[in-house]
Design a protein around this motif. Structure first.
Motif, PDB file in Angstrom:
ATOM      1  N   TRP A 135       0.784   5.915   3.006  1.00 12.33           N
ATOM      2  CA  TRP A 135      -0.088   6.498   4.020  1.00 12.33           C
ATOM      3  C   TRP A 135      -0.220   5.567   5.214  1.00 12.33           C
ATOM      4  N   THR A 136      -0.491   6.163   6.361  1.00 12.01           N
ATOM      5  CA  THR A 136      -0.810   5.405   7.568  1.00 12.01           C
ATOM      6  C   THR A 136      -2.184   5.828   8.052  1.00 12.01           C
ATOM      7  N   LEU A 137      -2.862   4.915   8.724  1.00 12.21           N
ATOM      8  CA  LEU A 137      -4.199   5.144   9.238  1.00 12.21           C
ATOM      9  C   LEU A 137      -4.155   5.014  10.757  1.00 12.21           C
ATOM     10  N   TRP A 138      -4.684   6.016  11.417  1.00  7.32           N
ATOM     11  CA  TRP A 138      -4.570   6.141  12.872  1.00  7.32           C
ATOM     12  C   TRP A 138      -5.934   6.270  13.538  1.00  7.32           C
ATOM     13  N   ALA A 181      -3.180   0.784  10.396  1.00  9.62           N
ATOM     14  CA  ALA A 181      -2.958   0.207   9.069  1.00  9.62           C
ATOM     15  C   ALA A 181      -2.075   1.116   8.226  1.00  9.62           C
ATOM     16  N   CYS A 182      -1.631   0.555   7.103  1.00 11.34           N
ATOM     17  CA  CYS A 182      -0.869   1.330   6.130  1.00 11.34           C
ATOM     18  C   CYS A 182      -1.254   0.878   4.734  1.00 11.34           C
ATOM     19  N   GLY A 183      -0.882   1.697   3.767  1.00 12.36           N
ATOM     20  CA  GLY A 183      -1.115   1.385   2.369  1.00 12.36           C
ATOM     21  C   GLY A 183      -0.306   2.335   1.509  1.00 12.36           C
ATOM     22  N   ALA A 184      -0.040   1.909   0.281  1.00 12.18           N
ATOM     23  CA  ALA A 184       0.772   2.736  -0.613  1.00 12.18           C
ATOM     24  C   ALA A 184       0.205   2.680  -2.026  1.00 12.18           C
ATOM     25  N   LEU A 185       0.594   3.671  -2.805  1.00 18.32           N
ATOM     26  CA  LEU A 185       0.213   3.758  -4.210  1.00 18.32           C
ATOM     27  C   LEU A 185       1.476   4.019  -5.015  1.00 18.32           C
ATOM     28  N   LYS A 186       1.728   3.138  -5.958  1.00 23.63           N
ATOM     29  CA  LYS A 186       2.887   3.267  -6.846  1.00 23.63           C
ATOM     30  C   LYS A 186       2.397   3.679  -8.225  1.00 23.63           C
ATOM     31  N   GLU A 187       2.999   4.723  -8.770  1.00 25.78           N
ATOM     32  CA  GLU A 187       2.654   5.132 -10.132  1.00 25.78           C
ATOM     33  C   GLU A 187       3.425   4.266 -11.110  1.00 25.78           C
TER      34      GLU A 187
END
Length: 153
Positions: free
Chosen positions: A51-54, A61-67
């Motif tokens: 995801w990105t944050l705008w 910013a950005c962030g990710a989720l790994k299963e």
């Protein structure tokens, strides 16, 4: 502050620039064998959501989720652009990732970050969200340059 978070396809130039900033920042404070940050290919892998944050048209910013498995997720690629630090973007992104992990039914959310002083703001953010120190998880091994944290959901 009203941020907009969106699932991102990792194609935009501003996203590429932020990921380059992220990888360069990590490389300044950790030896190559201790860097676990993901490049574009890694972020496009199966089981990964990014995801990105705008704020308007500006990427903050950005962030990710790994299963990792059906009950365990990993926070990845959390980064706030240097020009936008201390505006609440990292907290908003982390709250989004935690909420998504809960929505998916994960029982645990973990992360790995660096141990150098430059990572101290990240440690404080994660601790303020309820993450506690833990040992290595998934494929990680004990490493003096890695700080492992987890949150029971």
């Amino acid at each position: 502050m009203s941020f907009r978070i969106r699932l991102d396809d990792l194609r935009g130039a501003s996203v590429h620039a932020l990921l380059r900033e992220h990888l360069a920042g990590v490389a300044l404070h950790s030896p190559p064998e201790s860097i676990h940050a993901l490049d574009l290919e890694g972020l496009r892998a199966p089981g990964m959501s990014f995801w990105t944050l705008w704020d308007g048209e500006e990427l903050l910013a950005c962030g990710a989720l790994k299963e990792l498995d059906a009950t365990h997720g990993e926070v990845k690629s959390m980064r706030t652009a240097a020009a936008h630090l201390r505006r609440g973007a990292a907290r908003a992104m982390l709250e989004h990732v935690v909420a998504e992990a809960r929505r998916r039914g994960y029982r645990r959310l973990s992360l790995e970050t660096g141990t150098a002083a430059a990572f101290e703001p990240a440690h404080r953010l994660y601790a303020s969200a309820g993450f506690v120190p833990c040992g290595p998880f998934a494929d990680y091994v004990d490493d003096p340059y890695s700080c492992f944290m987890t949150l029971e959901l």
